[in-house]
Design a protein around this motif. Structure first.
Motif, PDB file in Angstrom:
ATOM      1  N   LEU A   9       0.829  -1.204   0.000  1.00 14.71           N
ATOM      2  CA  LEU A   9       0.000   0.000   0.000  1.00 14.71           C
ATOM      3  C   LEU A   9       0.861   1.250   0.000  1.00 14.71           C
ATOM      4  O   LEU A   9       0.586   2.218  -0.716  1.00 14.71           O
ATOM      5  N   ILE A  10       1.912   1.261   0.816  1.00 16.16           N
ATOM      6  CA  ILE A  10       2.810   2.413   0.871  1.00 16.16           C
ATOM      7  C   ILE A  10       3.432   2.650  -0.492  1.00 16.16           C
ATOM      8  O   ILE A  10       3.493   3.779  -0.980  1.00 16.16           O
ATOM      9  N   ARG A  11       3.898   1.581  -1.125  1.00 21.37           N
ATOM     10  CA  ARG A  11       4.519   1.701  -2.445  1.00 21.37           C
ATOM     11  C   ARG A  11       3.523   2.264  -3.453  1.00 21.37           C
ATOM     12  O   ARG A  11       3.857   3.141  -4.248  1.00 21.37           O
ATOM     13  N   LEU A  12       2.280   1.781  -3.432  1.00 21.47           N
ATOM     14  CA  LEU A  12       1.270   2.261  -4.374  1.00 21.47           C
ATOM     15  C   LEU A  12       0.958   3.741  -4.164  1.00 21.47           C
ATOM     16  O   LEU A  12       0.859   4.503  -5.119  1.00 21.47           O
ATOM     17  N   VAL A  13       0.817   4.155  -2.892  1.00 19.50           N
ATOM     18  CA  VAL A  13       0.538   5.558  -2.594  1.00 19.50           C
ATOM     19  C   VAL A  13       1.731   6.419  -2.991  1.00 19.50           C
ATOM     20  O   VAL A  13       1.572   7.487  -3.577  1.00 19.50           O
ATOM     21  N   ASP A  14       2.934   5.956  -2.690  1.00 19.64           N
ATOM     22  CA  ASP A  14       4.145   6.713  -3.010  1.00 19.64           C
ATOM     23  C   ASP A  14       4.281   6.933  -4.511  1.00 19.64           C
ATOM     24  O   ASP A  14       4.717   7.993  -4.950  1.00 19.64           O
ATOM     25  N   GLN A  15       3.896   5.947  -5.327  1.00 16.92           N
ATOM     26  CA  GLN A  15       4.021   6.048  -6.777  1.00 16.92           C
ATOM     27  C   GLN A  15       2.830   6.764  -7.423  1.00 16.92           C
ATOM     28  O   GLN A  15       2.873   7.079  -8.598  1.00 16.92           O
ATOM     29  N   SER A  16       1.784   7.020  -6.669  1.00 18.41           N
ATOM     30  CA  SER A  16       0.595   7.647  -7.238  1.00 18.41           C
ATOM     31  C   SER A  16       0.599   9.146  -6.990  1.00 18.41           C
ATOM     32  O   SER A  16       1.474   9.689  -6.318  1.00 18.41           O
ATOM     33  N   PRO A  49      12.691  15.056  -1.312  1.00 18.50           N
ATOM     34  CA  PRO A  49      11.560  14.361  -1.946  1.00 18.50           C
ATOM     35  C   PRO A  49      10.501  13.977  -0.917  1.00 18.50           C
ATOM     36  O   PRO A  49      10.807  13.751   0.249  1.00 18.50           O
ATOM     37  N   ALA A  50       9.272  13.875  -1.390  1.00 17.35           N
ATOM     38  CA  ALA A  50       8.178  13.481  -0.503  1.00 17.35           C
ATOM     39  C   ALA A  50       8.305  12.010  -0.148  1.00 17.35           C
ATOM     40  O   ALA A  50       8.759  11.208  -0.937  1.00 17.35           O
ATOM     41  N   GLN A  51       7.922  11.668   1.061  1.00 16.28           N
ATOM     42  CA  GLN A  51       7.938  10.280   1.502  1.00 16.28           C
ATOM     43  C   GLN A  51       6.554   9.928   2.027  1.00 16.28           C
ATOM     44  O   GLN A  51       5.895  10.742   2.651  1.00 16.28           O
ATOM     45  N   ALA A  52       6.138   8.699   1.772  1.00 16.13           N
ATOM     46  CA  ALA A  52       4.871   8.225   2.307  1.00 16.13           C
ATOM     47  C   ALA A  52       5.137   7.629   3.682  1.00 16.13           C
ATOM     48  O   ALA A  52       6.103   6.912   3.882  1.00 16.13           O
ATOM     49  N   VAL A  53       4.281   7.958   4.636  1.00 14.38           N
ATOM     50  CA  VAL A  53       4.419   7.436   5.982  1.00 14.38           C
ATOM     51  C   VAL A  53       3.098   6.782   6.354  1.00 14.38           C
ATOM     52  O   VAL A  53       2.038   7.334   6.105  1.00 14.38           O
ATOM     53  N   ALA A  54       3.154   5.597   6.925  1.00 12.17           N
ATOM     54  CA  ALA A  54       1.936   4.879   7.283  1.00 12.17           C
ATOM     55  C   ALA A  54       1.847   4.721   8.790  1.00 12.17           C
ATOM     56  O   ALA A  54       2.847   4.492   9.453  1.00 12.17           O
ATOM     57  N   ALA A  55       0.652   4.830   9.299  1.00 17.27           N
ATOM     58  CA  ALA A  55       0.412   4.563  10.706  1.00 17.27           C
ATOM     59  C   ALA A  55      -0.651   3.484  10.783  1.00 17.27           C
ATOM     60  O   ALA A  55      -1.716   3.627  10.210  1.00 17.27           O
ATOM     61  N   VAL A  56      -0.361   2.415  11.469  1.00 17.61           N
ATOM     62  CA  VAL A  56      -1.317   1.327  11.638  1.00 17.61           C
ATOM     63  C   VAL A  56      -1.811   1.422  13.066  1.00 17.61           C
ATOM     64  O   VAL A  56      -1.039   1.317  14.007  1.00 17.61           O
ATOM     65  N   GLU A  57      -3.114   1.614  13.199  1.00 15.50           N
ATOM     66  CA  GLU A  57      -3.681   1.829  14.519  1.00 15.50           C
ATOM     67  C   GLU A  57      -4.763   0.802  14.803  1.00 15.50           C
ATOM     68  O   GLU A  57      -5.834   0.868  14.234  1.00 15.50           O
ATOM     69  N   PRO A  58      -4.524  -0.169  15.677  1.00 12.02           N
ATOM     70  CA  PRO A  58      -5.601  -1.073  16.058  1.00 12.02           C
ATOM     71  C   PRO A  58      -6.603  -0.318  16.923  1.00 12.02           C
ATOM     72  O   PRO A  58      -6.230   0.219  17.958  1.00 12.02           O
ATOM     73  N   THR A  59      -7.856  -0.248  16.504  1.00 13.08           N
ATOM     74  CA  THR A  59      -8.838   0.536  17.241  1.00 13.08           C
ATOM     75  C   THR A  59      -9.301  -0.161  18.512  1.00 13.08           C
ATOM     76  O   THR A  59      -9.745   0.488  19.437  1.00 13.08           O
ATOM     77  N   ALA A  60      -9.194  -1.486  18.576  1.00 15.91           N
ATOM     78  CA  ALA A  60      -9.669  -2.210  19.754  1.00 15.91           C
ATOM     79  C   ALA A  60      -8.605  -2.265  20.850  1.00 15.91           C
ATOM     80  O   ALA A  60      -8.924  -2.551  21.988  1.00 15.91           O
ATOM     81  N   ALA A  61      -7.360  -2.014  20.528  1.00 20.92           N
ATOM     82  CA  ALA A  61      -6.286  -2.087  21.515  1.00 20.92           C
ATOM     83  C   ALA A  61      -5.553  -0.753  21.562  1.00 20.92           C
ATOM     84  O   ALA A  61      -4.500  -0.582  20.970  1.00 20.92           O
ATOM     85  N   PRO A  62      -6.096   0.238  22.271  1.00 17.05           N
ATOM     86  CA  PRO A  62      -5.488   1.560  22.287  1.00 17.05           C
ATOM     87  C   PRO A  62      -4.124   1.605  22.986  1.00 17.05           C
ATOM     88  O   PRO A  62      -3.410   2.567  22.848  1.00 17.05           O
ATOM     89  N   ALA A  63      -3.750   0.553  23.702  1.00 16.28           N
ATOM     90  CA  ALA A  63      -2.468   0.557  24.400  1.00 16.28           C
ATOM     91  C   ALA A  63      -1.295   0.417  23.441  1.00 16.28           C
ATOM     92  O   ALA A  63      -0.173   0.760  23.783  1.00 16.28           O
ATOM     93  N   LEU A  64      -1.538  -0.072  22.220  1.00 19.60           N
ATOM     94  CA  LEU A  64      -0.459  -0.239  21.262  1.00 19.60           C
ATOM     95  C   LEU A  64      -0.159   1.085  20.568  1.00 19.60           C
ATOM     96  O   LEU A  64      -1.060   1.808  20.183  1.00 19.60           O
ATOM     97  N   ILE A  99       3.648  -8.836 -23.201  1.00 16.22           N
ATOM     98  CA  ILE A  99       2.461  -8.371 -22.488  1.00 16.22           C
ATOM     99  C   ILE A  99       2.966  -8.057 -21.090  1.00 16.22           C
ATOM    100  O   ILE A  99       3.491  -8.937 -20.401  1.00 16.22           O
ATOM    101  N   THR A 100       2.836  -6.797 -20.674  1.00 16.17           N
ATOM    102  CA  THR A 100       3.377  -6.375 -19.383  1.00 16.17           C
ATOM    103  C   THR A 100       2.258  -6.088 -18.394  1.00 16.17           C
ATOM    104  O   THR A 100       1.115  -5.833 -18.780  1.00 16.17           O
ATOM    105  N   SER A 101       2.617  -6.105 -17.130  1.00 13.56           N
ATOM    106  CA  SER A 101       1.649  -5.839 -16.072  1.00 13.56           C
ATOM    107  C   SER A 101       1.345  -4.341 -16.018  1.00 13.56           C
ATOM    108  O   SER A 101       2.264  -3.535 -15.909  1.00 13.56           O
ATOM    109  N   PRO A 102       0.066  -3.964 -16.051  1.00 13.81           N
ATOM    110  CA  PRO A 102      -0.283  -2.551 -15.970  1.00 13.81           C
ATOM    111  C   PRO A 102      -0.335  -2.030 -14.534  1.00 13.81           C
ATOM    112  O   PRO A 102      -0.632  -0.866 -14.314  1.00 13.81           O
ATOM    113  N   MET A 103      -0.024  -2.907 -13.566  1.00 14.68           N
ATOM    114  CA  MET A 103      -0.130  -2.508 -12.161  1.00 14.68           C
ATOM    115  C   MET A 103       0.675  -3.458 -11.280  1.00 14.68           C
ATOM    116  O   MET A 103       1.126  -4.503 -11.724  1.00 14.68           O
ATOM    117  N   VAL A 104       0.823  -3.075 -10.037  1.00 14.95           N
ATOM    118  CA  VAL A 104       1.429  -3.936  -9.022  1.00 14.95           C
ATOM    119  C   VAL A 104       0.324  -4.832  -8.480  1.00 14.95           C
ATOM    120  O   VAL A 104      -0.778  -4.356  -8.209  1.00 14.95           O
TER     121      VAL A 104
END
Length: 174
Positions: A9-16, A49-64, A99-104
Motif C-alpha cells: 500500500l505504501i509503495r502504491l501511494v508513493d508512486q501515485s 523528496p516526498a515520503q509516504a508514511v503509514a500509521a497502523v492503529e488497532p482501534t480495539a487495543a489503544p495501548a499499542l 504483455i506487461t503488467s499494468p499494475m502492481v
C-alpha cells in the motif's frame, strides 16, 4: 493486515498522485499520508523528496503505539529473484511482443484454482483475449493480450507478485 500488504500500500501511494489514503477493516485502520517537505532555503536549493508514511492503529487495543514505516525502508527490500535466475531467462527477440503488467499485484493464470489457465504456450490469442488476472487490493483485473498472435512463453508463475511494467508473456504477433 500483514506487513507485506502494508508495504505494498505504501509503495502504491508513493508512486501515485494521491497525498493521503485511509483503509479500515475490522479492528485495523491504516492511514497513509505523504509527508511533503517545505523548502525555506533559497530557490536554488532543492527540496527533499516526498515520503509516504503509514500509521497502523488497532482501534480495539489503544495501548499499542502506532507503527511508523517510511517509504524509503520499503524500497530497500531484497529482490525476490536471485541474479542467477535473471540471467537464465532468454533474451527477448525483436519480433516478440511482451504483455506487461499494468499494475502492481498478484498474477493469476486461471480464473479459479480448480480451473485451467487462460492461456499456455502455443495458444493463439486475439487482442481482446483475457490472458490472466492481476489482483490488486482485492480487485481482480483481467489482462488482455493487446495483439493477435501465439503465446510463446509465460514469464511468471501463478500466485507470484508482479510489478508495474513487468513482462508477463511473450507473444509472437501474427
Amino acid at each position: 493486515m500483514k506487513i507485506q500488504e502494508i508495504r505494498e500500500l505504501i509503495r502504491l501511494v508513493d508512486q501515485s498522485s494521491i497525498d493521503e489514503f485511509v483503509y479500515e477493516q475490522g479492528e485495523t485502520k491504516v492511514h497513509i499520508k505523504k509527508a511533503v517537505a517545505v523548502a525555506v532555503a533559497p530557490a536554488a536549493a532543492p527540496a527533499a523528496p516526498a515520503q509516504a508514511v503509514a500509521a497502523v492503529e488497532p482501534t480495539a487495543a489503544p495501548a499499542l503505539a502506532p507503527v511508523q514505516v517510511a517509504a524509503s525502508e520499503v524500497k530497500q527490500a531484497p529482490e525476490t529473484e536471485p541474479p542467477a535466475a535473471k540471467e537464465a531467462k532468454p533474451a527477448v527477440e525483436g519480433n516478440l511482443h511482451q504483455i506487461t503488467s499494468p499494475m502492481v499485484g498478484t498474477f493469476y493464470a486461471a480464473p479459479a484454482p480448480d480451473k485451467p489457465p487462460y492461456v499456455k504456450p502455443g495458444d493463439k490469442v486475439k487482442k481482446d483475449t483475457v490472458v490472466c488476472i492481476i489482483e490488486a487490493m482485492k480487485l481482480f483485473n483481467e489482462i488482455e493480450a493487446e495483439v493477435d498472435g501465439e503465446i510463446v512463453e509465460v514469464l511468471v508463475q501463478n500466485g507470484q507478485l508482479v510489478e508495474y511494467g513487468q513482462p508477463l508473456f511473450l507473444v509472437k504477433p501474427e
